[in-house]
Design an enzyme around this catalytic site. Structure first.
Site, PDB file in Angstrom:
ATOM      1  N   ASP A 109       6.357  -0.109  -4.463  1.00  0.00           N
ATOM      2  CA  ASP A 109       7.445   0.686  -3.889  1.00  0.00           C
ATOM      3  C   ASP A 109       8.082   0.016  -2.675  1.00  0.00           C
ATOM      4  O   ASP A 109       8.796   0.665  -1.917  1.00  0.00           O
ATOM      5  CB  ASP A 109       6.915   2.083  -3.504  1.00  0.00           C
ATOM      6  CG  ASP A 109       5.745   2.002  -2.523  1.00  0.00           C
ATOM      7  OD1 ASP A 109       5.237   0.888  -2.274  1.00  0.00           O
ATOM      8  OD2 ASP A 109       5.341   3.058  -2.005  1.00  0.00           O
ATOM      9  N   ARG A 125      -6.332   4.096   7.035  1.00  0.00           N
ATOM     10  CA  ARG A 125      -5.021   4.651   7.413  1.00  0.00           C
ATOM     11  C   ARG A 125      -5.204   5.220   8.814  1.00  0.00           C
ATOM     12  O   ARG A 125      -6.117   6.002   9.036  1.00  0.00           O
ATOM     13  CB  ARG A 125      -4.607   5.734   6.425  1.00  0.00           C
ATOM     14  CG  ARG A 125      -4.545   5.223   4.974  1.00  0.00           C
ATOM     15  CD  ARG A 125      -3.880   6.250   4.090  1.00  0.00           C
ATOM     16  NE  ARG A 125      -4.177   6.061   2.676  1.00  0.00           N
ATOM     17  CZ  ARG A 125      -3.538   5.210   1.874  1.00  0.00           C
ATOM     18  NH1 ARG A 125      -2.586   4.437   2.361  1.00  0.00           N
ATOM     19  NH2 ARG A 125      -3.860   5.135   0.603  1.00  0.00           N
ATOM     20  N   ARG A 136       2.045   7.110  -5.768  1.00  0.00           N
ATOM     21  CA  ARG A 136       2.623   7.935  -4.687  1.00  0.00           C
ATOM     22  C   ARG A 136       3.974   8.498  -5.135  1.00  0.00           C
ATOM     23  O   ARG A 136       4.015   9.186  -6.153  1.00  0.00           O
ATOM     24  CB  ARG A 136       2.760   7.108  -3.409  1.00  0.00           C
ATOM     25  CG  ARG A 136       2.740   7.940  -2.166  1.00  0.00           C
ATOM     26  CD  ARG A 136       2.874   7.093  -0.937  1.00  0.00           C
ATOM     27  NE  ARG A 136       1.676   6.314  -0.675  1.00  0.00           N
ATOM     28  CZ  ARG A 136       0.586   6.777  -0.073  1.00  0.00           C
ATOM     29  NH1 ARG A 136       0.559   8.015   0.354  1.00  0.00           N
ATOM     30  NH2 ARG A 136      -0.464   6.008   0.123  1.00  0.00           N
ATOM     31  N   ASP A 185       3.945   0.183   2.719  1.00  0.00           N
ATOM     32  CA  ASP A 185       5.028   0.510   3.656  1.00  0.00           C
ATOM     33  C   ASP A 185       4.527   0.943   5.033  1.00  0.00           C
ATOM     34  O   ASP A 185       5.084   0.541   6.049  1.00  0.00           O
ATOM     35  CB  ASP A 185       6.004   1.536   3.048  1.00  0.00           C
ATOM     36  CG  ASP A 185       5.306   2.804   2.601  1.00  0.00           C
ATOM     37  OD1 ASP A 185       4.064   2.798   2.497  1.00  0.00           O
ATOM     38  OD2 ASP A 185       6.001   3.801   2.362  1.00  0.00           O
ATOM     39  N   GLY A 187      -3.683   1.523   1.151  1.00  0.00           N
ATOM     40  CA  GLY A 187      -4.626   1.504   0.027  1.00  0.00           C
ATOM     41  C   GLY A 187      -4.944   0.067  -0.344  1.00  0.00           C
ATOM     42  O   GLY A 187      -4.063  -0.786  -0.340  1.00  0.00           O
ATOM     43  N   ASP A 204       1.489   0.345  -5.788  1.00  0.00           N
ATOM     44  CA  ASP A 204       2.617   1.248  -6.096  1.00  0.00           C
ATOM     45  C   ASP A 204       3.912   0.516  -6.450  1.00  0.00           C
ATOM     46  O   ASP A 204       4.777   1.083  -7.108  1.00  0.00           O
ATOM     47  CB  ASP A 204       2.897   2.174  -4.908  1.00  0.00           C
ATOM     48  CG  ASP A 204       1.695   3.033  -4.542  1.00  0.00           C
ATOM     49  OD1 ASP A 204       0.820   3.212  -5.401  1.00  0.00           O
ATOM     50  OD2 ASP A 204       1.643   3.507  -3.395  1.00  0.00           O
ATOM     51  N   THR A 232       0.386  -3.616  -2.432  1.00  0.00           N
ATOM     52  CA  THR A 232       0.182  -2.226  -2.845  1.00  0.00           C
ATOM     53  C   THR A 232       0.310  -2.125  -4.355  1.00  0.00           C
ATOM     54  O   THR A 232       1.163  -2.797  -4.946  1.00  0.00           O
ATOM     55  CB  THR A 232       1.211  -1.269  -2.197  1.00  0.00           C
ATOM     56  OG1 THR A 232       1.146   0.009  -2.860  1.00  0.00           O
ATOM     57  CG2 THR A 232       2.642  -1.774  -2.322  1.00  0.00           C
TER      58      THR A 232
END
Ligand code: F6P
Length: 324
Positions: free
Chosen positions: A132, A75, A174, A106, A14, A130, A128
């Site tokens: 994460d 993606r 996510r 990731d 993303g 996120d 990102t």
């Protein structure tokens, strides 16, 4: 090892605000060292298609404040296969590329690790919303996304207070609750729901009922997209159980991915982009640069893509205490 003459850069997963300043830093750091840079369009999809373009310092003029990524992103399923990865390596060799900087989340970093394991020099930059990724305090894009969430919460509060309503706000992330948790703490939410710390409908109902009886004029719940129960179930439960406030839902969606990168993300992206190129040119590979305290450090791509970031218990209890 022969010195590098030509490197490539791609942005994957993303898009995140700050990817452009990272590309700019990569291009200009390489240029200063006399190294050519090629941009690969649409991440691994463009890699497999051989969609490379020469990027000079002038090509990255004026992009430091632009959201999204000038290289675009995608993606790609084929690049998850060993055959796809070998074809990608072949394309890099066909274009005379000596090293690669991968900016992304990731999935993109796993792709970077695969190329490194095939013997190609790669350095990763975490990008990102996120947040994460293990091995960096913050990923590029997360801070700007958080500010967008706070802007939405502040605006929703105006209307929530005017109508004595409870707003449920769903935010991206996510399987990671970072954006929801920090958005909830910094936006003054009554409750937060994140995947790492499950909550029941009954608990949420009680929190809101108590907030109403204590005299609050409105309420706010920030719900991570990966949390269960889902936002519509929460809304239905709260409406059925008459907690006091009328309930409305807002799903912020991809809005949080857009916008001009803020000061924090511009600086982080710039520092990480510079460091990634310096390390690549110094012969490093299979690593990700990241923010460690106030310094830029590195971890292995192996660790970055296999270890899990732990959610901060301190922040979880802070969210609860400060909502009272
Ligand atoms: O990883 C970034 C992210 O925005 C997540 O927060 C979200 O779950 C996902 O990407 C959405 O993906 P897409 O842009 O493919 O809809």
């Amino acid at each position: 090892m022969a010195s590098m003459r030509r490197i490539a850069v791609l942005t994957g997963g993303g898009d995140a605000p700050g990817m452009n300043p990272a590309i700019r830093a990569v291009v200009r750091t390489a240029a200063a060292a006399g190294v050519e840079v090629y941009g690969i369009r649409q991440a691994y999809t463009g890699l497999l298609a051989g969609d490379f373009e020469r990027l000079t310092s002038r090509d990255v003029s004026g992009i430091i404040g632009r959201g999204g990524t000038i290289l675009q992103t995608a993606r790609n399923l084929e690049f998850k296969t060993v055959q796809g990865q070998k074809r990608g390596l072949r394309r890099l060799n066909e274009h005379g590329i000596d090293g690669l900087v991968v900016i992304g989340g990731d999935g993109s970093l796993r792709g970077a690790l695969a190329l490194h394991e095939l013997g190609f020099p790669v350095v990763g930059v975490p990008g990102t919303i996120d947040n994460d990724i293990w091995g960096t305090n913050m990923a590029v894009g997360t801070d700007t996304a958080l500010n967008t969430i706070l802007d939405a919460i502040d605006k929703l509060r105006d209307t929530a207070a005017s109508h004595e309503r409870c707003f449920l706000l769903e935010v991206m992330g996510r399987n990671c609750g970072y954006l929801a948790l920090m958005g909830g703490i910094l936006g003054g939410a009554e409750f937060v729901m994140i995947p790492e710390h499950p909550t029941t409908l009954e608990e949420i109902g009680k929190v809101l009922e108590n907030a109403y009886m204590r005299g609050k004029s409105h309420a706010m719940g920030v719900i991570a997209e990966g949390a269960t129960p889902k936002i519509h179930e929460v809304a239905e439960y709260l409406s059925q159980h008459e907690v006091g406030f009328e309930v409305r839902i807002t799903v912020l969606g991809h809005v949080v991915r857009g916008g001009s990168p803020g000061a924090f993300d511009r600086l982080l992206a710039t520092r990480l982009g510079v460091k990634a190129v310096e390390l690549l040119l110094a012969g490093e590979s299979g690593i990700m640069v990241g923010l460690h305290g106030r310094e830029i450090g590195t971890v292995s791509l192996e660790d970055a893509t296999t270890k899990q970031r732990a959610v901060s218990e301190e922040y979880i209890s802070m969210a609860e205490i400060l909502a009272k």
